[in-house]
Design a protein around this motif. Sequence first.
Motif, PDB file in Angstrom:
ATOM      1  N   PRO A 170       0.475  14.141  -9.145  1.00 27.93           N
ATOM      2  CA  PRO A 170       1.343  13.175  -7.957  1.00 27.93           C
ATOM      3  C   PRO A 170       0.497  12.760  -6.498  1.00 27.93           C
ATOM      4  N   THR A 171      -0.092  12.660  -5.905  1.00 26.80           N
ATOM      5  CA  THR A 171      -0.817  12.853  -4.421  1.00 26.80           C
ATOM      6  C   THR A 171       0.070  12.747  -2.955  1.00 26.80           C
ATOM      7  N   GLY A 172       1.329  12.472  -3.742  1.00 22.86           N
ATOM      8  CA  GLY A 172       2.027  13.263  -2.415  1.00 22.86           C
ATOM      9  C   GLY A 172       2.153  11.860  -1.846  1.00 22.86           C
ATOM     10  N   GLY A 173       1.813  10.849  -1.580  1.00 23.48           N
ATOM     11  CA  GLY A 173       1.408  10.714  -0.585  1.00 23.48           C
ATOM     12  C   GLY A 173       2.962   9.053  -0.251  1.00 23.48           C
ATOM     13  N   ALA A 174       2.530   7.934   0.331  1.00 29.23           N
ATOM     14  CA  ALA A 174       3.688   7.199   0.333  1.00 29.23           C
ATOM     15  C   ALA A 174       3.242   6.209  -0.489  1.00 29.23           C
ATOM     16  N   GLN A 175       4.090   5.564  -0.996  1.00 27.84           N
ATOM     17  CA  GLN A 175       3.454   3.930  -2.169  1.00 27.84           C
ATOM     18  C   GLN A 175       4.089   3.101  -2.077  1.00 27.84           C
ATOM     19  N   VAL A 176       3.694   1.984  -2.266  1.00 31.48           N
ATOM     20  CA  VAL A 176       4.606   0.976  -1.883  1.00 31.48           C
ATOM     21  C   VAL A 176       3.782  -0.126  -3.267  1.00 31.48           C
ATOM     22  N   TYR A 177       4.803  -0.669  -3.612  1.00 33.81           N
ATOM     23  CA  TYR A 177       3.918  -2.273  -4.150  1.00 33.81           C
ATOM     24  C   TYR A 177       4.875  -3.236  -3.297  1.00 33.81           C
ATOM     25  N   ARG A 178       3.941  -4.304  -3.460  1.00 33.82           N
ATOM     26  CA  ARG A 178       4.731  -5.529  -3.066  1.00 33.82           C
ATOM     27  C   ARG A 178       4.237  -6.710  -3.632  1.00 33.82           C
ATOM     28  N   LYS A 179       4.575  -7.252  -4.101  1.00 32.31           N
ATOM     29  CA  LYS A 179       4.415  -8.860  -4.632  1.00 32.31           C
ATOM     30  C   LYS A 179       5.128  -9.948  -4.365  1.00 32.31           C
ATOM     31  N   VAL A 180       4.309 -10.825  -4.396  1.00 31.08           N
ATOM     32  CA  VAL A 180       5.179 -12.245  -3.769  1.00 31.08           C
ATOM     33  C   VAL A 180       4.387 -13.189  -4.764  1.00 31.08           C
ATOM     34  N   ARG A 181       5.428 -13.736  -4.641  1.00 31.79           N
ATOM     35  CA  ARG A 181       5.624 -15.132  -5.729  1.00 31.79           C
ATOM     36  C   ARG A 181       5.896 -16.304  -5.644  1.00 31.79           C
ATOM     37  N   ASP A 182       6.426 -17.529  -6.648  1.00 29.33           N
ATOM     38  CA  ASP A 182       7.328 -18.797  -6.668  1.00 29.33           C
ATOM     39  C   ASP A 182       8.592 -18.690  -6.522  1.00 29.33           C
ATOM     40  N   ARG A 183       9.519 -17.299  -7.301  1.00 30.31           N
ATOM     41  CA  ARG A 183      10.671 -17.023  -6.956  1.00 30.31           C
ATOM     42  C   ARG A 183      10.820 -15.651  -6.685  1.00 30.31           C
ATOM     43  N   ARG A 184      11.665 -14.959  -7.242  1.00 32.31           N
ATOM     44  CA  ARG A 184      12.554 -13.893  -6.251  1.00 32.31           C
ATOM     45  C   ARG A 184      11.940 -13.412  -7.894  1.00 32.31           C
ATOM     46  N   SER A 185      12.333 -13.473  -9.315  1.00 34.68           N
ATOM     47  CA  SER A 185      12.205 -12.961 -10.051  1.00 34.68           C
ATOM     48  C   SER A 185      11.887 -13.734 -11.398  1.00 34.68           C
ATOM     49  N   TYR A 186      10.873 -12.515 -12.621  1.00 29.97           N
ATOM     50  CA  TYR A 186      10.624 -13.364 -13.051  1.00 29.97           C
ATOM     51  C   TYR A 186       9.862 -14.114 -13.075  1.00 29.97           C
TER      52      TYR A 186
END
Lengths: 173, 330
Positions: free
Chosen positions: B217-233
């Motif tokens: 592990p890098t020990g860095g701050a990690q973020v995943y951001r996903k933009v989609r047509d509906r909030r889930s699935y």
Amino acid sequence: MAQHQITLTINGTERSLALDDPRVTLLDALRQHLDMTGTKKGCDHGQCGACTVMANGRRINSCLSLAVMHDGDTITTVEGLGEPENLSPLQAAFLHHDGFQCGYCTPGQLVSATAMIEEIKQNWPSVVSGDLEKVSLSDDEIRERMSGNLCRCAAYANIVDAIREAAKAEGVA
Amino acid sequence: MRDFVYDRADSADAAQTAAKEGARAIAGGTNLLDLMKHEVETPDRLIDVNRTGLDQIEEADGGLRIGALVRNADLAAEERVRRDWPLLSRAILAGASPQIRNRATTAGNLMQRTRCAYFYDLGSACNKRSPGSGCDALNGVNRMHAILGTSEHCIATYPGDMAVALVALDAEVEIAGANGKRTVPIAEFHRLPGDRPDRDNVLEDGEIILGVTLPKPTGGAQVYRKVRDRRSYAFALVSAAVDVTVEDGKITRAALTLGSVAAKPWRSNEADKVLVGSEPSRKAFENAADRLLQGAQGHGENDYKIGLARRTLVAALAEATGIDIAGDAA
Ligand SMILES: Cc1cc2nc3c(=O)[nH]c(=O)nc-3n(C[C@H](O)[C@H](O)[C@H](O)COP(=O)(O)OP(=O)(O)OC[C@H]3O[C@@H](n4cnc5c(N)ncnc54)[C@H](O)[C@@H]3O)c2cc1C
Ligand code: SF4
Ligand code: FES
Ligand code: FES
């Protein structure tokens, strides 16, 4: 002659099945070969959740799995959750809260929610969990975790109420 | 669905032997069976790899070795992954549904095919499905399509989430073939279409994936951001995976990857370097985003993706570094 001899333990009962064709999905095996029609077919493509069953305790879409791949597995369907005279707490909560209109998605919702409550007990995170390492039950969590089950009648608000009540009754908070 | 012969492999060797003889691996089945029902995929032989024992997660050189058959749900919930690679947990959890993640496997997820609607529709021209037939997406419904690394032959995206995180985390793919094992950096696993859009990745016929390895592990701050047509699935319109380390007010290391903008997760050393040495700021993030998006080209309906990808990456970087970017100039 049947090429594929498989055994499934469905809702506690061992069932043997001889399949001539490997193309039979787990969903079609249940509905067409074993006359267990509680599990529903909506989209047949993994997009709606109507076909949700548990395989070895985990909820899956039975339409996207071949029956032959499940030889030896333990399967739980909606028929295994409760009986008309002896509903599971979640089934009772769906009745109490009107968690359905036409009812077509309901078997999938019930199996899915039953497994979902177990996943929370095992501290499995979801994408809306603020802290990945400590999971708690909120309405947002219920909605996210049930997003694999669509309801064409949009009984969503009552489905969330029913699941919240059943989960709380089991001490899941 | 076309008929096929079904066999089950009880070891990785048996799976590889069957693959060498032309059998197609089936793992969770959540992508392959869908495509077989549409007859987009028509394998004659399936080899079920679910019982090959490749479902373990092990420590390896301070990192992890993730077996090809580890289910997406298990990987996302694995304690060490949650603690040390939260980006990977979050990317997986942002994809598909709980039911699908319970079946979907690490290898199957990497191998999943595009969601281009013309690829699914046998009546349409599609070079990926039917080489030489043309590409109906070029001048068609291409709202979900790629803005980077496209060719005149195909503008499809790789649609998955997990691989976007794996690219930012410098993972490697372990492959077994007739001539033994080889390892490919995940950033080189998926291919750009060029004049062979039918080839999604560098896996050769007869090869199978054994697993994926993560460096320590890098020990860095990690973020995943996903933009989609509906909030889930729903599949991503655009996603961003970032892993950044800030020391004494300066960025010392950055890994930026965009998803659903190309036929592969999109990362460039140059864009990562833009950030190194600078203080976290909106301006610095925009410079890096512009570098990563250099050469981006829309095809009509997907023109919006260029701006969306830029904003998504900037927002992910702001979240990772704790910078408030609200109100600053665009
Ligand atoms: C409704 C729906 C929504 C979805 N949404 C998302 C989403 O938002 N984000 C996302 O990332 N994904 C999404 N998915 C896709 C899902 O993640 C994939 O279907 C899944 O990861 C595939 O894994 P699998 O094990 O089921 O693969 P399979 O379907 O079994 O196989 C897929 C491919 O991988 C090959 N393969 C499998 N194992 C190996 C191996 N060991 N070596 C070589 N080749 C192998 C197979 O031959 C096949 O070509 C969605 C799927 C559905 C149906
Ligand atoms: S974009 Fe690629 S996958 Fe879609 S129609 Fe064109 S060639 Fe086929
Ligand atoms: S019928 Fe299986 S998900 Fe819709
Ligand atoms: S109750 Fe009708 S689809 Fe859900």
